[in-house]
Scaffold this active site. Structure first.
Site, PDB file in Angstrom:
ATOM      1  N   CYS A 198      29.838  22.291 -15.141  1.00 56.82           N
ATOM      2  CA  CYS A 198      30.378  23.648 -15.116  1.00 56.82           C
ATOM      3  C   CYS A 198      31.375  23.770 -16.266  1.00 56.82           C
ATOM      4  CB  CYS A 198      31.024  23.970 -13.773  1.00 56.82           C
ATOM      5  SG  CYS A 198      32.504  23.024 -13.416  1.00 56.82           S
ATOM      6  N   ARG A 199      32.091  24.841 -16.326  1.00 61.98           N
ATOM      7  CA  ARG A 199      32.999  25.092 -17.447  1.00 61.98           C
ATOM      8  C   ARG A 199      34.148  24.091 -17.485  1.00 61.98           C
ATOM      9  NH1 ARG A 199      31.370  26.548 -21.637  1.00 61.98           N
ATOM     10  NH2 ARG A 199      32.196  28.229 -22.818  1.00 61.98           N
TER      11      ARG A 199
END
Length: 147
Positions: A104-105
């Site tokens: 994810c980020r």
């Protein structure tokens, strides 16, 4: 050493707030490390993820938002929004024995997806520690766009 142990009860009695804080922090660290040990998935570095992709053909699943995915993602990763993430999906079920890396980020959202994969019976589950931010910090390339 024996002098320290002899004076320890005196210190604990004279500094109850420090003592409680110390034992509270000690318990938190032990609980955190025990949780990491028994969670069923491993957090990897960008270098370890690169090795997994190159040597074991790991499937990289990006659970970032669509906008973040389009701003930049790891080459070959598949985007699945967290709201649509289903470990029982028939496409994912085909790769149950293959290593799966969830990205994810920032590395926070991927932990929830990884836990769901482990619960669904996946045996080789990894998360990228620090997310795509760590990937960029390691001077590794990201691809922009939808694919």
């Amino acid at each position: 050493m024996s002098e320290i142990l002899q004076r320890l009860p005196e210190f604990l009695g004279n500094h109850p707030i420090l003592s409680v804080a110390f034992f509270g922090l000690l318990f938190a660290v032990i609980a955190s490390e025990a949780g990491r040990l028994f969670r069923g998935y491993k957090e990897v570095t960008p270098a370890e993820l690169t090795k997994l992709i190159n040597t074991e053909n790991a499937l990289v699943v990006d659970v970032s938002s669509q906008a973040d995915f389009e701003k930049g993602h790891i080459t070959g990763s598949r985007h699945v929004a967290m709201s649509q993430f289903d470990p029982e999906n028939k496409e994912l079920a085909k790769v149950k024995e293959r290593p799966v890396a969830v990205v994810c980020r920032n590395g926070q959202t991927s932990a929830g997806a990884a836990a769901r994969l482990v619960k669904a019976g996946f045996t080789k589950v990894h998360t990228l520690g620090g997310g795509t931010g760590a990937w960029v910090a390691a001077d590794l390339p990201l691809v922009k766009g939808k694919k």
